[in-house]
Design an enzyme around this catalytic site. Structure first.
Site, mmCIF file in Angstrom:
data_model
loop_
_atom_site.group_PDB
_atom_site.id
_atom_site.type_symbol
_atom_site.label_atom_id
_atom_site.label_comp_id
_atom_site.label_asym_id
_atom_site.label_seq_id
_atom_site.Cartn_x
_atom_site.Cartn_y
_atom_site.Cartn_z
ATOM 1 N N LYS A 150 7.670 3.088 5.584
ATOM 2 C CA LYS A 150 7.411 4.270 4.755
ATOM 3 C C LYS A 150 7.371 5.547 5.594
ATOM 4 O O LYS A 150 7.894 6.580 5.182
ATOM 5 C CB LYS A 150 6.095 4.106 3.995
ATOM 6 C CG LYS A 150 6.062 2.962 2.997
ATOM 7 C CD LYS A 150 4.816 3.004 2.137
ATOM 8 C CE LYS A 150 3.526 2.900 2.928
ATOM 9 N NZ LYS A 150 3.409 1.637 3.700
ATOM 10 N N ARG A 209 -4.392 4.767 -4.418
ATOM 11 C CA ARG A 209 -4.361 3.343 -4.107
ATOM 12 C C ARG A 209 -4.771 2.481 -5.306
ATOM 13 O O ARG A 209 -4.612 1.265 -5.261
ATOM 14 C CB ARG A 209 -5.284 3.028 -2.924
ATOM 15 C CG ARG A 209 -4.827 3.646 -1.611
ATOM 16 C CD ARG A 209 -5.746 3.247 -0.469
ATOM 17 N NE ARG A 209 -5.370 3.864 0.787
ATOM 18 C CZ ARG A 209 -4.479 3.367 1.634
ATOM 19 N NH1 ARG A 209 -3.854 2.241 1.348
ATOM 20 N NH2 ARG A 209 -4.215 3.997 2.760
ATOM 21 N N ARG A 217 7.490 -7.545 16.760
ATOM 22 C CA ARG A 217 7.610 -6.233 17.392
ATOM 23 C C ARG A 217 6.836 -6.161 18.717
ATOM 24 O O ARG A 217 5.759 -6.718 18.845
ATOM 25 C CB ARG A 217 7.072 -5.144 16.460
ATOM 26 C CG ARG A 217 7.808 -5.021 15.158
ATOM 27 C CD ARG A 217 7.323 -3.846 14.337
ATOM 28 N NE ARG A 217 5.898 -3.877 14.022
ATOM 29 C CZ ARG A 217 5.304 -3.086 13.128
ATOM 30 N NH1 ARG A 217 6.030 -2.186 12.474
ATOM 31 N NH2 ARG A 217 4.008 -3.178 12.898
ATOM 32 N N ARG A 224 0.916 -4.964 19.599
ATOM 33 C CA ARG A 224 -0.311 -4.674 18.869
ATOM 34 C C ARG A 224 -1.023 -5.983 18.565
ATOM 35 O O ARG A 224 -0.397 -6.975 18.176
ATOM 36 C CB ARG A 224 0.006 -3.945 17.564
ATOM 37 C CG ARG A 224 0.369 -2.504 17.749
ATOM 38 C CD ARG A 224 0.690 -1.823 16.431
ATOM 39 N NE ARG A 224 -0.278 -2.126 15.377
ATOM 40 C CZ ARG A 224 -0.307 -1.491 14.214
ATOM 41 N NH1 ARG A 224 0.566 -0.535 13.954
ATOM 42 N NH2 ARG A 224 -1.199 -1.810 13.295
ATOM 43 N N ARG A 246 -2.203 -9.121 5.407
ATOM 44 C CA ARG A 246 -2.022 -7.737 4.975
ATOM 45 C C ARG A 246 -1.089 -7.661 3.768
ATOM 46 O O ARG A 246 -1.321 -6.874 2.843
ATOM 47 C CB ARG A 246 -1.461 -6.881 6.118
ATOM 48 C CG ARG A 246 -2.433 -6.598 7.236
ATOM 49 C CD ARG A 246 -2.112 -5.309 7.969
ATOM 50 N NE ARG A 246 -0.772 -5.279 8.513
ATOM 51 C CZ ARG A 246 -0.469 -5.526 9.789
ATOM 52 N NH1 ARG A 246 -1.417 -5.847 10.645
ATOM 53 N NH2 ARG A 246 0.774 -5.458 10.212
#
Length: 226
Positions: free
Chosen positions: A21, A96, A135, A169, A180
């Site tokens: 996003k 949200r 990643r 991360r 998530r």
């Protein structure tokens, strides 16, 4: 050079963490002259500026509380009054919930505005787990890599700066990413239904190439703004 745009377009990008996003919002900003409004950035800026709403937010945050919807809306109202938002905005992080969406609709209506489009970036959960959990970055220069899609040309050496130090991360692992995504779908499903009922929901395939997604988003923005 940004494209001509009707005054006052209000866009919402919906998508789970890792869907891109932020990248797409920046591309829309550049192409159409929009301004991305991140809830977190707005709060920090209002606190730093010492506005009435910012002072209220600071007192809540210093007490360890959560900033209320009313304060967020007040800060957003102040920001929408600034001249750089004249072409339109992309909302990031708000609303949200359907309740927040209703309050936002009321705020916008008071300024002669409305949601132009809520755009859902549709993703495949299994592919997203692979995308995000693979990643990693160069610890020296920040260049991004991926276990499956983008390995350094020379194993263990950053293509950009030559460093051999890489990092991941802590929350970019399959279990955390999966959790998530589950939480995102649970919380966002009512919001998607809300905007679908109001006839402003659009969707794009969020699993394609960055430029392809950008083209799809650009076509929607062009369509809704004439």
């Amino acid at each position: 050079m940004s494209e001509t745009m009707t005054k006052g377009a209000v866009l919402i990008l919906l998508g789970p963490p890792g869907a891109g996003k932020g990248t797409q919002a920046r591309m829309l900003e550049e192409r159409f002259g929009l301004v991305q409004l991140s809830t977190g950035d707005l709060l920090r800026a209002a606190v730093a500026a010492g506005t009435e709403a910012g002072l209220a937010a600071r007192s809540v945050m210093e007490a360890g509380g959560l900033v209320s919807d009313e304060i967020v809306l007040a800060i957003l109202k102040d920001r929408l009054a600034e001249p750089d938002t004249v072409r339109g905005v992309i909302l990031d992080g708000f609303p949200r919930t359907p309740g927040q969406a209703e309050a936002l609709d009321a705020l916008l209506a008071g300024q002669g505005l409305s949601i132009s489009a809520a755009i859902s970036m549709e993703v495949d959960d299994a592919a997203m787990v692979t995308r995000v959990s693979g990643r990693y970055t160069c610890a020296s220069c920040g260049e991004g890599y991926h276990d499956s899609f983008k390995q350094p040309a020379q194993a263990g050496t950053c293509d950009k700066c030559g460093s051999g130090d890489f990092k991941r991360r802590a929350d970019d692992n399959a279990e955390t990413v999966g959790a998530r995504l589950t939480a995102y779908h649970a919380s966002t499903a009512p919001l998607i239904a809300y905007y679908e009922q109001r006839g402003v929901l659009r969707s794009v395939d969020g699993m394609g190439a960055i430029d392809t997604i950008a083209a799809d988003l650009g076509a929607i923005v062009t369509d809704i703004t004439g």
